[in-house]
Design a protein around this motif. Structure first.
Motif, PDB file in Angstrom:
ATOM      1  N   ARG A  70       0.820  -1.259  -0.043  1.00 10.87           N
ATOM      2  CA  ARG A  70      -0.032  -0.067  -0.003  1.00 10.87           C
ATOM      3  C   ARG A  70       0.975   1.349  -0.067  1.00 10.87           C
ATOM      4  O   ARG A  70       0.358   2.226  -0.759  1.00 10.87           O
ATOM      5  N   SER A  71       2.064   1.279   0.737  1.00 10.94           N
ATOM      6  CA  SER A  71       2.932   2.396   0.816  1.00 10.94           C
ATOM      7  C   SER A  71       3.648   2.741  -0.378  1.00 10.94           C
ATOM      8  O   SER A  71       3.625   3.782  -0.895  1.00 10.94           O
ATOM      9  N   LEU A  72       3.950   1.762  -1.283  1.00 10.22           N
ATOM     10  CA  LEU A  72       4.871   2.052  -2.390  1.00 10.22           C
ATOM     11  C   LEU A  72       3.887   1.748  -3.706  1.00 10.22           C
ATOM     12  O   LEU A  72       4.444   1.620  -4.820  1.00 10.22           O
ATOM     13  N   HIS A  73       2.635   1.401  -3.519  1.00 10.12           N
ATOM     14  CA  HIS A  73       1.653   1.205  -4.530  1.00 10.12           C
ATOM     15  C   HIS A  73       2.167   0.227  -5.679  1.00 10.12           C
ATOM     16  O   HIS A  73       2.388   0.527  -6.834  1.00 10.12           O
ATOM     17  N   VAL A  74       2.454  -1.051  -5.190  1.00  5.34           N
ATOM     18  CA  VAL A  74       2.856  -1.929  -5.757  1.00  5.34           C
ATOM     19  C   VAL A  74       1.769  -2.582  -6.723  1.00  5.34           C
ATOM     20  O   VAL A  74       0.638  -2.763  -6.229  1.00  5.34           O
ATOM     21  N   PRO A  75       1.991  -2.690  -8.004  1.00  8.97           N
ATOM     22  CA  PRO A  75       0.841  -3.361  -8.737  1.00  8.97           C
ATOM     23  C   PRO A  75       0.638  -4.874  -8.469  1.00  8.97           C
ATOM     24  O   PRO A  75       1.565  -5.547  -7.897  1.00  8.97           O
ATOM     25  N   PRO A  76      -0.629  -5.370  -8.489  1.00  6.28           N
ATOM     26  CA  PRO A  76      -0.887  -6.647  -7.956  1.00  6.28           C
ATOM     27  C   PRO A  76      -0.284  -7.705  -8.519  1.00  6.28           C
ATOM     28  O   PRO A  76       0.212  -8.755  -7.926  1.00  6.28           O
ATOM     29  N   ASP A  77       0.248  -7.775  -9.843  1.00  9.21           N
ATOM     30  CA  ASP A  77       0.786  -8.662 -10.628  1.00  9.21           C
ATOM     31  C   ASP A  77       2.257  -8.460 -10.098  1.00  9.21           C
ATOM     32  O   ASP A  77       2.832  -9.689 -10.551  1.00  9.21           O
ATOM     33  N   LEU A  78       2.870  -7.865  -9.347  1.00 11.57           N
ATOM     34  CA  LEU A  78       4.208  -7.892  -8.863  1.00 11.57           C
ATOM     35  C   LEU A  78       4.362  -8.072  -7.497  1.00 11.57           C
ATOM     36  O   LEU A  78       5.449  -8.308  -7.072  1.00 11.57           O
ATOM     37  N   VAL A  79       3.378  -8.333  -6.692  1.00  7.52           N
ATOM     38  CA  VAL A  79       3.418  -8.690  -5.321  1.00  7.52           C
ATOM     39  C   VAL A  79       4.014  -9.835  -4.913  1.00  7.52           C
ATOM     40  O   VAL A  79       4.832  -9.864  -4.215  1.00  7.52           O
ATOM     41  N   GLY A  80       3.623 -10.886  -5.832  1.00 10.92           N
ATOM     42  CA  GLY A  80       3.958 -12.235  -5.584  1.00 10.92           C
ATOM     43  C   GLY A  80       5.417 -12.148  -5.883  1.00 10.92           C
ATOM     44  O   GLY A  80       6.288 -13.041  -5.147  1.00 10.92           O
ATOM     45  N   LEU A  81       5.866 -11.689  -6.976  1.00  8.17           N
ATOM     46  CA  LEU A  81       7.086 -11.525  -7.168  1.00  8.17           C
ATOM     47  C   LEU A  81       8.218 -10.898  -6.408  1.00  8.17           C
ATOM     48  O   LEU A  81       9.338 -11.266  -5.886  1.00  8.17           O
ATOM     49  N   LEU A  82       7.620  -9.764  -5.686  1.00 11.69           N
ATOM     50  CA  LEU A  82       8.216  -9.033  -4.405  1.00 11.69           C
ATOM     51  C   LEU A  82       8.446  -9.877  -3.232  1.00 11.69           C
ATOM     52  O   LEU A  82       9.499  -9.906  -2.695  1.00 11.69           O
ATOM     53  N   SER A  83       7.604 -10.727  -3.070  1.00 13.51           N
ATOM     54  CA  SER A  83       7.561 -11.668  -1.932  1.00 13.51           C
ATOM     55  C   SER A  83       8.625 -12.659  -2.178  1.00 13.51           C
ATOM     56  O   SER A  83       9.334 -12.990  -1.108  1.00 13.51           O
ATOM     57  N   GLY A  84       8.875 -13.141  -3.114  1.00  8.07           N
ATOM     58  CA  GLY A  84       9.471 -14.546  -3.513  1.00  8.07           C
ATOM     59  C   GLY A  84      10.770 -14.149  -4.391  1.00  8.07           C
ATOM     60  O   GLY A  84      11.517 -15.073  -4.383  1.00  8.07           O
ATOM     61  N   ALA A  85      11.156 -13.093  -4.537  1.00  5.26           N
ATOM     62  CA  ALA A  85      12.306 -12.639  -5.286  1.00  5.26           C
ATOM     63  C   ALA A  85      13.572 -13.179  -4.678  1.00  5.26           C
ATOM     64  O   ALA A  85      14.233 -13.815  -5.332  1.00  5.26           O
ATOM     65  N   SER A  86      13.785 -12.867  -3.568  1.00  4.34           N
ATOM     66  CA  SER A  86      14.926 -13.211  -2.731  1.00  4.34           C
ATOM     67  C   SER A  86      15.031 -14.811  -2.525  1.00  4.34           C
ATOM     68  O   SER A  86      16.174 -15.535  -2.888  1.00  4.34           O
ATOM     69  N   THR A  87      13.904 -15.503  -2.417  1.00  4.92           N
ATOM     70  CA  THR A  87      13.728 -16.952  -2.293  1.00  4.92           C
ATOM     71  C   THR A  87      14.263 -17.602  -3.489  1.00  4.92           C
ATOM     72  O   THR A  87      15.198 -18.440  -3.593  1.00  4.92           O
ATOM     73  N   LEU A  88      13.765 -17.157  -4.685  1.00  2.61           N
ATOM     74  CA  LEU A  88      14.228 -17.667  -5.935  1.00  2.61           C
ATOM     75  C   LEU A  88      15.540 -17.703  -6.222  1.00  2.61           C
ATOM     76  O   LEU A  88      16.262 -18.544  -6.678  1.00  2.61           O
ATOM     77  N   VAL A  89      16.065 -16.357  -5.842  1.00  2.00           N
ATOM     78  CA  VAL A  89      17.813 -15.983  -6.192  1.00  2.00           C
ATOM     79  C   VAL A  89      18.642 -17.148  -5.177  1.00  2.00           C
ATOM     80  O   VAL A  89      19.326 -17.581  -5.728  1.00  2.00           O
ATOM     81  N   VAL A  90      18.116 -17.271  -4.146  1.00  2.00           N
ATOM     82  CA  VAL A  90      18.794 -18.226  -3.199  1.00  2.00           C
ATOM     83  C   VAL A  90      18.874 -19.668  -3.875  1.00  2.00           C
ATOM     84  O   VAL A  90      19.738 -20.282  -3.645  1.00  2.00           O
ATOM     85  N   ALA A  91      17.625 -20.007  -4.107  1.00  2.00           N
ATOM     86  CA  ALA A  91      17.592 -21.389  -4.661  1.00  2.00           C
ATOM     87  C   ALA A  91      18.470 -21.683  -5.990  1.00  2.00           C
ATOM     88  O   ALA A  91      19.001 -22.634  -6.074  1.00  2.00           O
ATOM     89  N   ALA A  92      18.528 -20.543  -6.587  1.00  3.66           N
ATOM     90  CA  ALA A  92      19.381 -20.703  -8.034  1.00  3.66           C
ATOM     91  C   ALA A  92      20.698 -20.611  -7.723  1.00  3.66           C
ATOM     92  O   ALA A  92      21.565 -21.069  -8.401  1.00  3.66           O
ATOM     93  N   ALA A  93      21.091 -19.730  -6.586  1.00  2.00           N
ATOM     94  CA  ALA A  93      22.661 -19.283  -6.618  1.00  2.00           C
ATOM     95  C   ALA A  93      23.283 -20.190  -5.334  1.00  2.00           C
ATOM     96  O   ALA A  93      24.484 -19.993  -5.406  1.00  2.00           O
ATOM     97  N   VAL A  94      22.646 -20.987  -4.437  1.00  2.00           N
ATOM     98  CA  VAL A  94      23.382 -21.381  -3.393  1.00  2.00           C
ATOM     99  C   VAL A  94      24.506 -22.567  -3.787  1.00  2.00           C
ATOM    100  O   VAL A  94      25.315 -22.701  -3.140  1.00  2.00           O
TER     101      VAL A  94
END
Length: 539
Positions: A70-94
């Motif tokens: 709500r504070s940053l006016h995130v588009p609905p279709d990007l909220v899921g990516l914002l939530s899981g972005a770091s996790t995806l990078v971890v899985a790919a880079a570890v």
């Protein structure tokens, strides 16, 4: 040189004032057995805090995502990516992190990861918009990959083998305490001073871990440098990313290209990865490890516990906020009760792993996680007592950490000298895959079962399918794209169509939890059969 230093360490312990001088002489190259006993606890706590950051960092973000979006006016279709972005990078880079740590130094890479995590989160607190925050989450994924890929490997190198099961128990107990406390602290911070201050939790933990590891943890001997399997690591990243994207889009229909095309890419990348690893002289993953049934079962258990924990957090946020009308701070408080009891149980699990074998402890943890799902499947309803939700959360936390204790010991026991980082990184690589898939699969099942329930509800009440579908579509789309940030509004929809969607949603939740609870039960049965077969095949 190393053997001489080990002899110096043993001599130092025999003398009346030997431990501290011997500790100084062995800095940078001592064997694990040369560590003074009084340093056991700060070593384990420092590494445990570093490891706990990888759970706490994404958890507090997910639980407080509505305020951030709500504070940053995130588009609905990007909220899921914002939530899981770091996790995806971890899985790919570890996987790459494990190889780099073996080549350049476990402690050195851990220090870099702690500093990077602190800096990136401070930058995230200053985010002028959601694009900047998304970029910091991707960068934070690299730092988290270092922390999760190195912490356990450094624990193996820093603690004598005979004390390692106990160390893992204390390690997991410390993580439990932090994971129980920080959601409550995070919710209080967001409600009191705003979400930007939430980003200071990870830097505080990073600096604390940095102080302990810099003072008490020694750099193990660096093995011979291995060539990094860049192609193999890239294929793993493509496989995981395509899998998560494909499963997420299944919620909108399996016949759409957005769903099946990523899954085809995932299958192709996985086949190429296996082919590559079989032929590579220095593979990113030694496939021979999977010939051991105990190792394979342990990794599967790690996948299941992460899958269930991440999926449950999304389900909890949806059910708690929408059906039970709980605030973010109240949802965070669900993780707090029984934290010390879980921590004590995990320490006991570490002792049991050391005195017996990991399989009984792993089976117990899997069954406790299944009990959490069965409890939700039997009791979830709009009038559900809060203590039942607390109990389900507590059981899941207890079972997941008890299981993780046995999994960690099993994986570390298979790590050869000089390859601790590469082997230990397999556990978080597999676990983060489950963590990334958990929300998507849970939401997929929740949507499928919810559709069945509201269609039956509409038929029973004489409401046309078209009318009910029109009322539900907007909310279902928001939930699919914004887990944790948006959800169904039963009161609004009931006024629009006459349906009882709070009951329908609760029924769908019960069916979802009953379905996913089959996973730990099946794996516990497999581990039990493995444990029974071992004595008969022993020489």
């Amino acid at each position: 040189m190393t053997a001489a230093r080990r002899r110096d360490g043993r001599a130092g312990r025999r003398g009346p004032r030997g431990p501290r001088p011997a500790g100084r002489r062995t800095r940078g190259g001592a064997a694990p057995a040369g560590r003074a006993p009084e340093r056991f606890l700060p070593v384990v706590l420092g590494l445990a805090i570093a490891f706990a950051i990888t759970t706490v960092d994404p958890l507090v973000l997910s639980l407080n995502l509505p305020d951030i979006t709500r504070s940053l006016h995130v588009p609905p279709d990007l909220v899921g990516l914002l939530s899981g972005a770091s996790t995806l990078v971890v899985a790919a880079a570890v996987l790459a992190v494990g190889g780099l740590a073996d080549a350049y130094g476990l402690k050195r890479l851990l220090v870099i990861g702690l500093v990077a995590n602190a800096v990136v989160n401070l930058l995230a607190a200053l985010s002028p918009g959601y694009r900047f925050l998304l970029a910091t989450r991707l960068l934070d994924g690299l730092a988290l990959a270092v922390l999760i890929g190195v912490s356990l490997a450094l624990l193996k190198a820093s603690v004598p083998e005979r004390r390692r099961p106990l160390a893992i128990g204390v390690f997991m107990a410390a993580e439990m305490v932090l994971c129980g406390v920080t959601p409550t602290v995070g919710g209080w911070v967001v409600e009191t001073v705003g979400w930007r201050w939430l980003m200071l939790l990870a830097p505080v933990m990073s600096l604390t871990a940095l102080a302990l590891t810099s003072r008490y943890v020694r750099e193990p001997p660096v093995g011979s440098r291995h060539r990094l399997d860049v192609a193999g690591v890239c294929l793993v990243g493509v496989t995981l990313l395509a899998l998560v994207v494909g499963v997420a889009h299944l919620q909108n229909g399996a016949g759409r290209a957005a769903a099946w095309l990523p899954l085809v890419v995932c299958a192709a990348a996985a086949a190429l990865f296996v082919r590559r690893e079989r032929r590579a002289p220095e593979p990113a993953v030694d496939l021979a490890l999977f010939r051991g049934a105990a190792f394979t079962v342990a990794l599967l258990a790690g996948w299941v516990l992460n899958f269930l924990c991440s999926g449950f957090s999304v389900v909890l946020a949806q059910f708690g906020s929408v059906v039970l009308s709980l605030s973010p701070r109240a949802i965070g408080l669900l993780y707090l009760p029984g934290t010390l009891a879980v921590a004590g149980a995990v320490v006991l699990a570490g002792r049991l792993v050391g005195t017996r074998t990991p399989e009984p402890v792993m089976i117990t943890g899997l069954l406790v996680m299944a009990a959490s799902g069965v409890l939700m499947a039997c009791t979830a309803k709009p009038s559900m007592a809060l203590w039942l939700l607390v109990l389900a959360t507590w059981l899941l936390n207890l079972g997941s950490l008890v299981t993780a204790t046995a999994v960690s010991e099993t994986v570390l026991a298979h790590a050869p000298p000089g390859r601790s980082g590469a082997v230990a990184s397999l556990q978080p690589a597999v676990g983060m895959t489950g963590y990334a898939l958990g929300p998507s699969v849970h939401l997929l099942l929740l949507n499928l079962f919810f559709q069945r329930r509201w269609l039956d509800d509409a038929r029973d009440r004489g409401v046309s399918v078209a009318t009910a579908q029109q009322a539900v579509d907007a909310e279902r789309s928001a939930m699919a794209h914004s887990p944790g940030a948006a959800g169904y509004d039963p009161n609004l929809l009931r006024q629009a169509s006459g349906l009882r969607l709070d009951l329908d949603f609760s029924d769908a939740l019960r069916l979802t939890m009953a379905t996913v609870s089959v996973l730990p039960l099946a794996l516990a049965a497999g581990a039990y059969l493995l444990a029974r077969r071992r004595p008969r095949t022993a020489p």
